[in-house]
Design a protein around this motif. Structure first.
Motif, PDB file in Angstrom:
ATOM      1  N   PRO A  86       0.950  -1.003   0.007  1.00 10.32           N
ATOM      2  CA  PRO A  86      -0.076  -0.101  -0.141  1.00 10.32           C
ATOM      3  C   PRO A  86       0.446   1.198  -0.403  1.00 10.32           C
ATOM      4  O   PRO A  86       0.606   2.682  -0.476  1.00 10.32           O
ATOM      5  CB  PRO A  86      -0.359  -0.072   0.870  1.00 10.32           C
ATOM      6  CG  PRO A  86      -0.203  -0.990   1.853  1.00 10.32           C
ATOM      7  CD  PRO A  86       1.229  -1.949   1.087  1.00 10.32           C
ATOM      8  N   GLY A  87       1.878   1.455  -0.020  1.00  9.55           N
ATOM      9  CA  GLY A  87       2.930   2.615  -0.116  1.00  9.55           C
ATOM     10  C   GLY A  87       2.825   3.314   1.413  1.00  9.55           C
ATOM     11  O   GLY A  87       3.392   4.215   1.685  1.00  9.55           O
ATOM     12  N   GLY A  88       2.718   2.574   2.212  1.00  2.00           N
ATOM     13  CA  GLY A  88       3.196   3.216   3.481  1.00  2.00           C
ATOM     14  C   GLY A  88       1.810   3.008   4.900  1.00  2.00           C
ATOM     15  O   GLY A  88       0.854   3.182   4.828  1.00  2.00           O
ATOM     16  N   TRP A  89       1.803   2.822   6.094  1.00  2.00           N
ATOM     17  CA  TRP A  89       0.828   2.877   7.309  1.00  2.00           C
ATOM     18  C   TRP A  89       0.084   4.301   7.116  1.00  2.00           C
ATOM     19  O   TRP A  89       0.659   5.339   7.267  1.00  2.00           O
ATOM     20  CB  TRP A  89       1.458   2.303   8.837  1.00  2.00           C
ATOM     21  CG  TRP A  89       0.280   2.155   9.170  1.00  2.00           C
ATOM     22  CD1 TRP A  89      -0.815   1.008   9.848  1.00  2.00           C
ATOM     23  CD2 TRP A  89      -0.300   2.858   9.927  1.00  2.00           C
ATOM     24  NE1 TRP A  89      -1.435   1.250  10.349  1.00  2.00           N
ATOM     25  CE2 TRP A  89      -1.517   2.429  10.607  1.00  2.00           C
ATOM     26  CE3 TRP A  89       0.159   3.925  10.880  1.00  2.00           C
ATOM     27  CZ2 TRP A  89      -1.435   3.216  11.900  1.00  2.00           C
ATOM     28  CZ3 TRP A  89       0.092   5.113  11.258  1.00  2.00           C
ATOM     29  CH2 TRP A  89      -1.084   4.172  11.639  1.00  2.00           C
ATOM     30  N   ASP A  90      -1.098   3.765   6.991  1.00  2.84           N
ATOM     31  CA  ASP A  90      -2.383   4.641   8.120  1.00  2.84           C
ATOM     32  C   ASP A  90      -3.150   4.125   8.496  1.00  2.84           C
ATOM     33  O   ASP A  90      -3.589   3.067   8.406  1.00  2.84           O
ATOM     34  CB  ASP A  90      -2.927   5.832   6.758  1.00  2.84           C
ATOM     35  CG  ASP A  90      -3.522   5.200   5.513  1.00  2.84           C
ATOM     36  OD1 ASP A  90      -4.104   4.645   5.869  1.00  2.84           O
ATOM     37  OD2 ASP A  90      -3.338   5.957   4.040  1.00  2.84           O
ATOM     38  N   LYS A  91      -4.080   4.615   9.535  1.00  8.69           N
ATOM     39  CA  LYS A  91      -5.143   4.797   9.947  1.00  8.69           C
ATOM     40  C   LYS A  91      -6.283   3.895   9.540  1.00  8.69           C
ATOM     41  O   LYS A  91      -6.468   2.271   9.913  1.00  8.69           O
ATOM     42  CB  LYS A  91      -6.146   5.367  10.790  1.00  8.69           C
ATOM     43  CG  LYS A  91      -5.175   5.974  11.868  1.00  8.69           C
ATOM     44  CD  LYS A  91      -6.037   7.559  12.440  1.00  8.69           C
ATOM     45  CE  LYS A  91      -4.682   7.861  13.817  1.00  8.69           C
ATOM     46  NZ  LYS A  91      -5.832   8.461  14.638  1.00  8.69           N
ATOM     47  N   SER A  92      -6.341   3.578   7.690  1.00  5.61           N
ATOM     48  CA  SER A  92      -7.028   2.592   7.182  1.00  5.61           C
ATOM     49  C   SER A  92      -6.305   1.663   7.175  1.00  5.61           C
ATOM     50  O   SER A  92      -7.134   0.659   6.393  1.00  5.61           O
ATOM     51  CB  SER A  92      -7.592   3.445   5.500  1.00  5.61           C
ATOM     52  OG  SER A  92      -5.619   3.447   4.853  1.00  5.61           O
ATOM     53  N   ARG A  93      -5.243   1.705   7.217  1.00  3.38           N
ATOM     54  CA  ARG A  93      -4.337   0.100   7.650  1.00  3.38           C
ATOM     55  C   ARG A  93      -4.291  -0.604   8.518  1.00  3.38           C
ATOM     56  O   ARG A  93      -3.239  -1.410   8.254  1.00  3.38           O
ATOM     57  CB  ARG A  93      -3.460   0.541   6.009  1.00  3.38           C
ATOM     58  CG  ARG A  93      -3.153   1.293   4.797  1.00  3.38           C
ATOM     59  CD  ARG A  93      -3.466  -0.071   3.786  1.00  3.38           C
ATOM     60  NE  ARG A  93      -3.887   0.682   2.820  1.00  3.38           N
ATOM     61  CZ  ARG A  93      -4.816   0.260   1.497  1.00  3.38           C
ATOM     62  NH1 ARG A  93      -5.827  -1.190   1.920  1.00  3.38           N
ATOM     63  NH2 ARG A  93      -4.765   1.087   0.688  1.00  3.38           N
ATOM     64  N   THR A  94      -5.011  -0.221   9.273  1.00  2.06           N
ATOM     65  CA  THR A  94      -4.971  -1.232  10.099  1.00  2.06           C
ATOM     66  C   THR A  94      -6.545  -1.820  10.697  1.00  2.06           C
ATOM     67  O   THR A  94      -7.258  -1.543  10.174  1.00  2.06           O
ATOM     68  CB  THR A  94      -5.107  -0.097  11.901  1.00  2.06           C
ATOM     69  OG1 THR A  94      -4.001   0.411  11.519  1.00  2.06           O
ATOM     70  CG2 THR A  94      -5.530  -0.861  12.994  1.00  2.06           C
ATOM     71  N   THR A  95      -6.233  -3.314  10.073  1.00  2.50           N
ATOM     72  CA  THR A  95      -7.214  -3.987  10.613  1.00  2.50           C
ATOM     73  C   THR A  95      -7.410  -5.119  11.778  1.00  2.50           C
ATOM     74  O   THR A  95      -6.044  -5.085  12.876  1.00  2.50           O
ATOM     75  CB  THR A  95      -7.322  -4.905   9.838  1.00  2.50           C
ATOM     76  OG1 THR A  95      -7.910  -6.147   8.511  1.00  2.50           O
ATOM     77  CG2 THR A  95      -6.125  -5.820   9.845  1.00  2.50           C
ATOM     78  N   SER A  96      -8.436  -5.707  12.046  1.00  7.08           N
ATOM     79  CA  SER A  96      -8.452  -6.827  12.811  1.00  7.08           C
ATOM     80  C   SER A  96      -8.387  -8.013  12.666  1.00  7.08           C
ATOM     81  O   SER A  96      -8.238  -8.856  13.780  1.00  7.08           O
ATOM     82  CB  SER A  96     -10.273  -7.091  13.814  1.00  7.08           C
ATOM     83  OG  SER A  96     -11.099  -7.253  12.832  1.00  7.08           O
ATOM     84  N   GLN A  97      -7.385  -8.705  11.644  1.00  8.07           N
ATOM     85  CA  GLN A  97      -7.679  -9.576  10.604  1.00  8.07           C
ATOM     86  C   GLN A  97      -5.990  -9.753  11.214  1.00  8.07           C
ATOM     87  O   GLN A  97      -5.045  -8.836  11.257  1.00  8.07           O
ATOM     88  CB  GLN A  97      -7.906  -9.578   9.046  1.00  8.07           C
ATOM     89  CG  GLN A  97      -9.041  -9.450   8.702  1.00  8.07           C
ATOM     90  CD  GLN A  97      -8.928  -9.029   7.252  1.00  8.07           C
ATOM     91  OE1 GLN A  97      -8.160  -7.953   6.788  1.00  8.07           O
ATOM     92  NE2 GLN A  97      -9.198  -9.806   6.512  1.00  8.07           N
ATOM     93  N   ASP A  98      -5.461 -11.613  11.241  1.00  3.10           N
ATOM     94  CA  ASP A  98      -4.144 -11.928  11.305  1.00  3.10           C
ATOM     95  C   ASP A  98      -3.725 -13.209  10.269  1.00  3.10           C
ATOM     96  O   ASP A  98      -4.733 -13.564  10.003  1.00  3.10           O
ATOM     97  CB  ASP A  98      -4.340 -12.308  12.595  1.00  3.10           C
ATOM     98  CG  ASP A  98      -4.099 -11.309  13.634  1.00  3.10           C
ATOM     99  OD1 ASP A  98      -2.754 -10.639  13.228  1.00  3.10           O
ATOM    100  OD2 ASP A  98      -4.344 -11.086  14.997  1.00  3.10           O
ATOM    101  N   HIS A  99      -2.773 -12.967  10.182  1.00  4.33           N
ATOM    102  CA  HIS A  99      -2.114 -14.142   9.044  1.00  4.33           C
ATOM    103  C   HIS A  99      -3.093 -15.953  10.365  1.00  4.33           C
ATOM    104  O   HIS A  99      -2.961 -15.729  11.598  1.00  4.33           O
ATOM    105  CB  HIS A  99      -1.231 -14.786   9.077  1.00  4.33           C
ATOM    106  CG  HIS A  99      -0.426 -15.663   8.098  1.00  4.33           C
ATOM    107  ND1 HIS A  99      -0.456 -17.145   8.402  1.00  4.33           N
ATOM    108  CD2 HIS A  99      -0.064 -15.471   7.213  1.00  4.33           C
ATOM    109  CE1 HIS A  99      -0.497 -17.756   7.730  1.00  4.33           C
ATOM    110  NE2 HIS A  99       0.163 -17.256   6.898  1.00  4.33           N
TER     111      HIS A  99
END
Length: 113
Positions: A86-99
């Protein structure tokens, strides 16, 4: 890939690594952080600040833990988040998902690969 976040991060997620990373290549999942391998510039700042020693250089990982490179890489694939690079973390790239490995992880004594 150069740096890999490993099991000691699970359910700790201290976050010092995310602050130290100059390119924001560390993303937050539900139970741990993940390094996006295409975005990492191999500076090692994250490694130096991790209070639980969860970050390892992939060239120095013991053979029995090398699968964790795939765990970090696959977190960004379609099967988990579908984020790609995605080109760098921001708040829209936080999730409750995991591998799936992280989601099922119950501790070192209960996990056998």
């Amino acid at each position: 890939m150069a740096y890999v976040i490993t099991e000691p991060c699970i359910d700790i997620k201290d976050g010092d690594c995310t602050v130290a990373c100059p390119v924001d290549c560390i993303y937050e999942g539900g139970r741990m952080f993940y390094i996006q391998p295409q975005e990492c510039i191999n500076c090692g700042l994250c490694l130096s600040v991790c209070p639980v020693d969860a970050i390892l250089w992939d060239q120095e990982m013991p053979a029995e833990r090398l699968f964790l490179r795939d765990v970090n890489r696959d977190f960004f694939a379609d099967e988990v988040t579908g984020w790609g690079a995605p080109g760098g973390w921001d708040k829209s790239r936080t999730t409750s998902q995991d591998h799936p490995f992280v989601a099922a992880y119950r501790g070192p004594s209960e996990n056998r690969l």
